[in-house]
Design a protein around this motif. Sequence first.
Motif, PDB file in Angstrom:
ATOM      1  N   UNK A  33       0.952  -1.112   0.091  1.00 48.95           N
ATOM      2  CA  UNK A  33      -0.096  -0.092  -0.210  1.00 48.95           C
ATOM      3  C   UNK A  33       0.861   1.189  -0.032  1.00 48.95           C
ATOM      4  N   UNK A  34       2.000   1.255   0.770  1.00 53.61           N
ATOM      5  CA  UNK A  34       2.747   2.488   0.917  1.00 53.61           C
ATOM      6  C   UNK A  34       3.370   2.942  -0.332  1.00 53.61           C
TER       7      UNK A  34
ATOM      8  N   UNK B 202       0.997   3.858  -2.998  1.00 51.97           N
ATOM      9  CA  UNK B 202       0.644   5.142  -2.806  1.00 51.97           C
ATOM     10  C   UNK B 202       1.576   6.238  -3.020  1.00 51.97           C
ATOM     11  N   UNK B 203       2.574   5.936  -2.519  1.00 52.47           N
ATOM     12  CA  UNK B 203       3.937   6.921  -3.013  1.00 52.47           C
ATOM     13  C   UNK B 203       3.775   7.177  -4.316  1.00 52.47           C
TER      14      UNK B 203
END
Lengths: 477, 524
Positions: B164-165, B168-169
């Motif tokens: 996810x991170x 999203x980044x």
Amino acid sequence: MPFPLSHLLHFTPELILIVGFVVLMIVDLIRPLRRAAGILALVILAAAGVVAMFGWPGTSQTIFATYSHDPFALFFKVFFCLATIVAVLFSLASFKTDAEYYLLLVGSALGMSLLSGAHDLILLFLTIEMVSIPSYILAGVYRGQRSSGEAALKYVLYGAVSTGVMLFGMSLLYGLTGSTDFDLIRNHFLQGSSSPITLFLAMLLILAGIGYKVAMVPFHFWCPDVYEGAPTPITAFFSVAPKAAGFAALLRLTVTLLPRGWEAGWDWPMLFTLASAATMTLGNLAAIAQQNLKRLLAYSSIAHAGYLLMGFAAASDLGFQAVLFYLIVYLFMNYGAFFVVDIVSRKEGSELLRDFRGLGYRAPYVAAAFSIFLFSLVGLPPLAGFIGKFYLFGALIDQGMVPLAVIGVLNSVVSLWYYVKIIREMFLRDPLKPVPLLTGVGAKVLLLALMIPIFVMGVYWSPIIAVAGEAFQLVLP
Amino acid sequence: MTFLPVVGLVVLLFIPRDRLNAIRWTAVFFTGLVLIIAVVTWARFDPSQTGINDERGFQFIDHVSWIPAFNIEYFVGVDGLSMPMVGLTALLAFLCIFASWGIAKAVKGYFCMFLLLETGMMGTFVALDFFLFYVFWEIMLLPMYFLIGVWGGPRREYAAIKFFLYTLFGSVLMLLVMLALYLNTRDPVTGGHTFNMLHMMNQSLQGDWIKGDTLRALMFFALFVCFAIKIPMVPFHTWLPDAHVEAPTAISVILAGILLKMGTYAILRINYPMLPDTTMQFAWFIAFMGMVNIVYGAFCAMAQTDLKRLVAYSSISHMGFVMLGMSSFTPAGINGAVFQMFNHGTITAMLFLLVGVIYDRAHHRYIVYPKDYPEVELRGKLGFGGLANQMPIYGGVFSLAFFAAMGLPGLSGFISEALCFVGAFPTWQAFTIISVFGIVVTAGYILWAIQRLFLGTLPERWKTLPEINGRELFTLIPLGAIVILLGVYPSPVLSMMNDTLNYLNSVVEAGAHAAGVMSVWLPF
């Protein structure tokens, strides 16, 4: 200067609130009617909001020489009535309390409505106080509880200092310009006859006072403690309404007194850029470590103040419109998040992260709603929070302020971490007590009512951005 | 077609959560419907239309205004670049529903998330409005997070948040570039800013070309990093082994089969035509990283003891071929790249499904037990061995998939890899030569894995393993048939994309030439 009485008509929403305030006071004295105080407050607020909405967009004019009657003020009147209505509903669903509680909420709404139109330093100061004083009492409304009292006391102390600072700035400004009227002060600025440094100092002090209201770094210290200690419905109310009131004042001040390209002035957008970057970064980083959800959401609301300040940093029409739009979105998602915290903490007795463990299996509907509010706070499409951020970033890129935009988006990524921490707790872990957590129908309906706008504004937001645009276009004198 | 799965999701919401079969069959029905539509679209698709930057070249267009004030449109359509991907998505999503039959926990939630994911994937491949593209791109994130996080393996929390991170980044970088492009693109008719991707590609026609080499390079790399995370390109690949290993089988298939393709698809759709000069300038970088992916991925795969991790690393290696091929700007290279995207989708899907089959039976998937395995006497011993005796059909299908991944002639992987190399060689000789050694390593780890899994003597413990069942075969046979068919007769897919991709090449070259970048460039 004669004041035609017909101008009073423009005050209808406020008049309704004043009458309602008095009625509530009387109701409080009559024992059998006390229980109906909440409903009555709803009716009063709804009436004021509807009347304000019917005036939309109206024409801009200054009335009683101190008060702007313009779409901007009307927009915020409706906004504050709505925000207070949600707070009342929230309280009705949450806990039993005295009639005076609703009285204070209505009084606070009255102050905020007046504030949205304040066009004069003295009126601005008075209305800010009118919002603050009920807030101090509301923070301490749990009379028996230490934490609630502590929250109230902290709020009063910090508030008193910041008010003093703001008042000092105002008196400086008055001394320099010889006027309290915004238009006259603006003219004075544009003539550029006073020393810029002193003007800068005066404005800085005033902004510091308002910065306290919106929990801007470095004036945010009160925020987590007060939010944690106050009853949850009140915390939610604080995080939305008085904060929006602070932004309303800030918007009017920035636009009327700090016009872009004012040569003798300071580089205000630069100052807002720094404040914005510091506010969101600190808010987000501090939120990561929180275990108490009310504290976590307090820091998250600081971070959101930082996002909103991006619109001020852009200092363009687009930026200010984005602020108005974001405030609307923020109302729904933040109330929603706090409401869920309230539902759970009333059942569990505290609002720690571990109380939410396995909530997805104990109360799927509530947990799903919470996820939607949180993802909207992160700013993921197709939810409204994304559109709000999209406009804010768009305004920045439009002004070529790429560094702040990059800081902003990186902050979004950081914020994902702690919001998802809650979601992980709810869905990825098994509950400690595998018993269903039951919620009333009223609470579910309220959640749904807060969720629908988030979805709708996420996929079809044209009308809302049009309203925000209209509210902003006509604010200038 | 795009929103059918969401309709299915809404239907699912109204089915009581204990009616498991009703839920499953509803999901089958809706993904099946999508598949049928995709097949019909495929059949009626006219491959001579070129698409890319000309709206007339797109087919099955839906073009309506969405947010008029900001010129955001609901604009979808397919061309030769997106059609194979759409077909692949529909097929894999349908098959994966069957591969998810064994999901036991919160079945309703699982299929809801799955259908939402399918909408996101479809939408991303057909969107021609950048805003719409972004929305679909992000819509994929949420269900993926839950699918890995709730239904995944033991380290699922970590894997899910990492995925996810990372993503999203990447996407917030894309958001900024999207805004910059928006503010520099005008609609030729109305003169207002627009998110229309085709207008963004034709910026120069409107005289809105974004100035400044540094700025263009920054934009290119912001987009590139976003997409490279999805591919995943070394060094942004570390989320992939974790996510793949922890995800349930069907989700690994979707991840490897479709989500990875998003990265290269988006580079071809967005970076190439919108920033042609910068693309040309930095093509060497794409090629170089492609080479690194091939070799690094292959060596990592060789070192794995966990079969699923091996397949995951082989994905990294195989996506390197795509990058190498597409950076060559030759017809063979770019066709090979997109064909490899398609083939990798089918082959890796097979591999993950097969890994899932053995894991369901043996509850472990070690080729060799790791050194810290809880049961001391098993440490360092072979996990299986001689499985071909016990499960002959399974062994056969697995070997087919493995050989296809290795690029054995007669199977589809060979054609696309060969095309990538043939195309890339004239442009990037050194990179191609080094990459070819990656093939040798690939053959090494695959043959070694086959030897340790299927040959030799069968341990006593596994003498009761049941043979692969009908439902599992049902998910594998269509993929296997495609792999064989395209291996001997690749033209159905190749001819579909050929014209579009050659046109894309010419668009990039024309754009780059107009900006003064005459050819690819090598810094050393």
